[in-house]
Design a protein around this motif. Structure first.
Motif, PDB file in Angstrom:
ATOM      1  N   ARG A  50     -16.734 -32.833  -9.337  1.00  0.00           N
ATOM      2  CA  ARG A  50     -17.503 -33.008 -10.445  1.00  0.00           C
ATOM      3  C   ARG A  50     -19.235 -33.510  -9.896  1.00  0.00           C
ATOM      4  N   SER A  51     -19.238 -33.419  -8.736  1.00  0.00           N
ATOM      5  CA  SER A  51     -20.520 -33.676  -8.218  1.00  0.00           C
ATOM      6  C   SER A  51     -21.627 -32.473  -8.199  1.00  0.00           C
ATOM      7  N   ALA A  52     -22.746 -32.558  -8.921  1.00  0.00           N
ATOM      8  CA  ALA A  52     -23.783 -31.636  -8.707  1.00  0.00           C
ATOM      9  C   ALA A  52     -24.437 -31.557  -7.369  1.00  0.00           C
ATOM     10  N   ALA A  53     -24.968 -30.629  -6.950  1.00  0.00           N
ATOM     11  CA  ALA A  53     -25.670 -30.494  -5.722  1.00  0.00           C
ATOM     12  C   ALA A  53     -27.260 -30.402  -5.851  1.00  0.00           C
ATOM     13  N   ALA A  54     -27.662 -29.679  -6.786  1.00  0.00           N
ATOM     14  CA  ALA A  54     -28.864 -29.513  -6.513  1.00  0.00           C
ATOM     15  C   ALA A  54     -29.650 -29.438  -8.153  1.00  0.00           C
ATOM     16  N   GLY A  55     -30.302 -30.837  -8.512  1.00  0.00           N
ATOM     17  CA  GLY A  55     -30.789 -30.716  -9.919  1.00  0.00           C
ATOM     18  C   GLY A  55     -32.020 -29.838 -10.002  1.00  0.00           C
ATOM     19  N   PRO A  56     -32.172 -29.426 -11.278  1.00  0.00           N
ATOM     20  CA  PRO A  56     -31.388 -29.913 -12.490  1.00  0.00           C
ATOM     21  C   PRO A  56     -30.487 -29.367 -12.769  1.00  0.00           C
ATOM     22  N   SER A  57     -29.763 -28.159 -11.740  1.00  0.00           N
ATOM     23  CA  SER A  57     -28.478 -27.650 -12.283  1.00  0.00           C
ATOM     24  C   SER A  57     -27.331 -28.667 -12.196  1.00  0.00           C
ATOM     25  N   GLU A  58     -26.491 -28.280 -13.160  1.00  0.00           N
ATOM     26  CA  GLU A  58     -25.354 -29.079 -13.481  1.00  0.00           C
ATOM     27  C   GLU A  58     -23.981 -28.489 -12.612  1.00  0.00           C
ATOM     28  N   LEU A  59     -24.197 -27.430 -11.934  1.00  0.00           N
ATOM     29  CA  LEU A  59     -23.144 -26.843 -11.302  1.00  0.00           C
ATOM     30  C   LEU A  59     -22.088 -27.594 -10.539  1.00  0.00           C
ATOM     31  N   THR A  60     -20.898 -27.707 -10.566  1.00  0.00           N
ATOM     32  CA  THR A  60     -20.078 -28.363  -9.987  1.00  0.00           C
ATOM     33  C   THR A  60     -18.736 -27.615  -9.562  1.00  0.00           C
ATOM     34  N   LEU A  61     -18.041 -27.963  -8.409  1.00  0.00           N
ATOM     35  CA  LEU A  61     -16.889 -27.135  -7.936  1.00  0.00           C
ATOM     36  C   LEU A  61     -15.915 -27.001  -9.040  1.00  0.00           C
ATOM     37  N   LEU A  62     -15.827 -28.037  -9.926  1.00  0.00           N
ATOM     38  CA  LEU A  62     -14.638 -28.132 -10.955  1.00  0.00           C
ATOM     39  C   LEU A  62     -15.278 -27.091 -12.143  1.00  0.00           C
ATOM     40  N   GLY A  63     -16.342 -27.145 -12.430  1.00  0.00           N
ATOM     41  CA  GLY A  63     -17.098 -26.059 -13.063  1.00  0.00           C
ATOM     42  C   GLY A  63     -16.717 -24.661 -12.612  1.00  0.00           C
ATOM     43  N   LEU A  64     -17.066 -24.375 -11.444  1.00  0.00           N
ATOM     44  CA  LEU A  64     -16.616 -23.078 -10.797  1.00  0.00           C
ATOM     45  C   LEU A  64     -15.401 -22.505 -11.032  1.00  0.00           C
ATOM     46  N   VAL A  65     -14.425 -23.445 -10.739  1.00  0.00           N
ATOM     47  CA  VAL A  65     -12.729 -23.193 -10.911  1.00  0.00           C
ATOM     48  C   VAL A  65     -12.529 -22.927 -12.295  1.00  0.00           C
ATOM     49  N   GLN A  66     -13.134 -23.708 -13.105  1.00  0.00           N
ATOM     50  CA  GLN A  66     -12.811 -23.421 -14.592  1.00  0.00           C
ATOM     51  C   GLN A  66     -13.438 -22.169 -15.014  1.00  0.00           C
ATOM     52  N   HIS A  67     -14.600 -21.710 -14.772  1.00  0.00           N
ATOM     53  CA  HIS A  67     -15.557 -20.576 -14.812  1.00  0.00           C
ATOM     54  C   HIS A  67     -14.642 -19.409 -14.505  1.00  0.00           C
ATOM     55  N   LEU A  68     -14.174 -19.561 -13.263  1.00  0.00           N
ATOM     56  CA  LEU A  68     -13.540 -18.370 -12.803  1.00  0.00           C
ATOM     57  C   LEU A  68     -12.249 -18.102 -13.479  1.00  0.00           C
ATOM     58  N   ALA A  69     -11.397 -19.074 -13.967  1.00  0.00           N
ATOM     59  CA  ALA A  69     -10.332 -18.928 -14.811  1.00  0.00           C
ATOM     60  C   ALA A  69     -10.785 -18.211 -16.028  1.00  0.00           C
ATOM     61  N   GLU A  70     -11.949 -18.464 -16.580  1.00  0.00           N
ATOM     62  CA  GLU A  70     -12.419 -17.494 -17.566  1.00  0.00           C
ATOM     63  C   GLU A  70     -12.699 -16.350 -17.381  1.00  0.00           C
ATOM     64  N   CYS A  71     -13.336 -16.115 -16.094  1.00  0.00           N
ATOM     65  CA  CYS A  71     -13.557 -14.703 -15.550  1.00  0.00           C
ATOM     66  C   CYS A  71     -12.265 -13.789 -15.485  1.00  0.00           C
ATOM     67  N   GLU A  72     -11.338 -14.630 -14.827  1.00  0.00           N
ATOM     68  CA  GLU A  72     -10.009 -13.794 -14.613  1.00  0.00           C
ATOM     69  C   GLU A  72      -9.326 -13.386 -16.016  1.00  0.00           C
ATOM     70  N   ARG A  73      -9.339 -14.393 -16.892  1.00  0.00           N
ATOM     71  CA  ARG A  73      -8.956 -13.957 -18.231  1.00  0.00           C
ATOM     72  C   ARG A  73      -9.695 -12.994 -18.854  1.00  0.00           C
ATOM     73  N   ASN A  74     -11.108 -12.885 -19.017  1.00  0.00           N
ATOM     74  CA  ASN A  74     -11.970 -11.987 -19.549  1.00  0.00           C
ATOM     75  C   ASN A  74     -11.776 -10.736 -19.142  1.00  0.00           C
ATOM     76  N   TRP A  75     -12.031 -10.611 -17.774  1.00  0.00           N
ATOM     77  CA  TRP A  75     -11.881  -9.239 -17.188  1.00  0.00           C
ATOM     78  C   TRP A  75     -10.713  -8.574 -16.855  1.00  0.00           C
ATOM     79  N   PHE A  76      -9.593  -9.299 -16.582  1.00  0.00           N
ATOM     80  CA  PHE A  76      -8.238  -8.490 -16.336  1.00  0.00           C
ATOM     81  C   PHE A  76      -7.352  -8.461 -17.643  1.00  0.00           C
ATOM     82  N   GLN A  77      -7.359  -9.509 -18.271  1.00  0.00           N
ATOM     83  CA  GLN A  77      -6.739  -9.417 -19.636  1.00  0.00           C
ATOM     84  C   GLN A  77      -7.306  -8.865 -20.805  1.00  0.00           C
ATOM     85  N   ARG A  78      -8.345  -9.424 -20.887  1.00  0.00           N
ATOM     86  CA  ARG A  78      -9.294  -8.768 -22.130  1.00  0.00           C
ATOM     87  C   ARG A  78      -9.873  -7.653 -22.087  1.00  0.00           C
ATOM     88  N   ALA A  79     -10.839  -7.352 -21.090  1.00  0.00           N
ATOM     89  CA  ALA A  79     -11.327  -6.268 -20.742  1.00  0.00           C
ATOM     90  C   ALA A  79     -10.327  -4.869 -20.245  1.00  0.00           C
TER      91      ALA A  79
END
Length: 177
Positions: A50-79
């Motif tokens: 949950r730790s962000a590295a470079a403010g003001p960005s709030e990007l985290t490893l947990l957020g990246l995993v969740q985002h890429l789950a959304e990408c997997e669904r969006n591109w392979f299943q939806r599109a």
């Protein structure tokens, strides 16, 4: 003379194909990048991911995993698959970056792996020339081939794995991979 090359790197990631069928090569590069993301999260606890590295960005490893789950669904299943599915994390978190207090890295990785598996199932019988349609966003309605989706997803993971490198180094100094 043939040489038996290893199938995996010393860190366990699969080595992408260097020759062969286009689809198998695209899949192997995507699997390599998926494994790289997972490696970047290995050994970290919920507070660390949950730790962000470079403010003001709030990007985290947990957020990246969740985002890429959304990408997997969006591109392979939806599109590519033409399925009408809601966002993985709900309408209020369509990017996947938003963090919920009760969701940790173990759950996020399980969801991410599930989306990968479902996307593989949906696309298993489709050729690289199969055409799907982008459902939302500035390119809504545009047709895309499964080939385009694979190339885009390799790019998506490669870009975010660069972010993951920076995040991991900030968390505990681990670099590489």
């Amino acid at each position: 003379m043939t040489t038996d090359l290893p199938q995996t790197l010393p860190d366990g990631r699969p080595i992408p194909l260097m020759t062969g069928d286009e689809r198998a090569m695209l899949e192997s590069w995507l699997d390599f990048h998926r494994a790289t993301l997972e490696l970047k999260c290995a050994g970290l606890d919920d507070a660390q991911v949950r730790s962000a590295a470079a403010g003001p960005s709030e990007l985290t490893l947990l957020g990246l995993v969740q985002h890429l789950a959304e990408c997997e669904r969006n591109w392979f299943q939806r599109a590519a698959g033409g399925l009408e599915l809601p966002p993985v994390y709900g309408e209020g978190n369509v990017s996947g970056y938003g963090l919920e207090p009760g969701r940790g890295i173990r759950e996020a990785l399980e969801i991410w792996r599930r989306e990968i598996a479902r996307g593989r199932e949906v696309c298993a019988g489709r050729t690289l020339e199969s055409v799907g349609r982008i459902g939302e966003g500035p390119m809504a309605g545009a047709e895309v081939s499964l080939r385009w989706v694979f190339v885009h997803m390799v790019e998506e993971y490669a870009r975010h794995n660069g972010h993951a490198d920076i995040l991991r180094e900030h968390i505990d100094g681990v670099t590489g991979a």
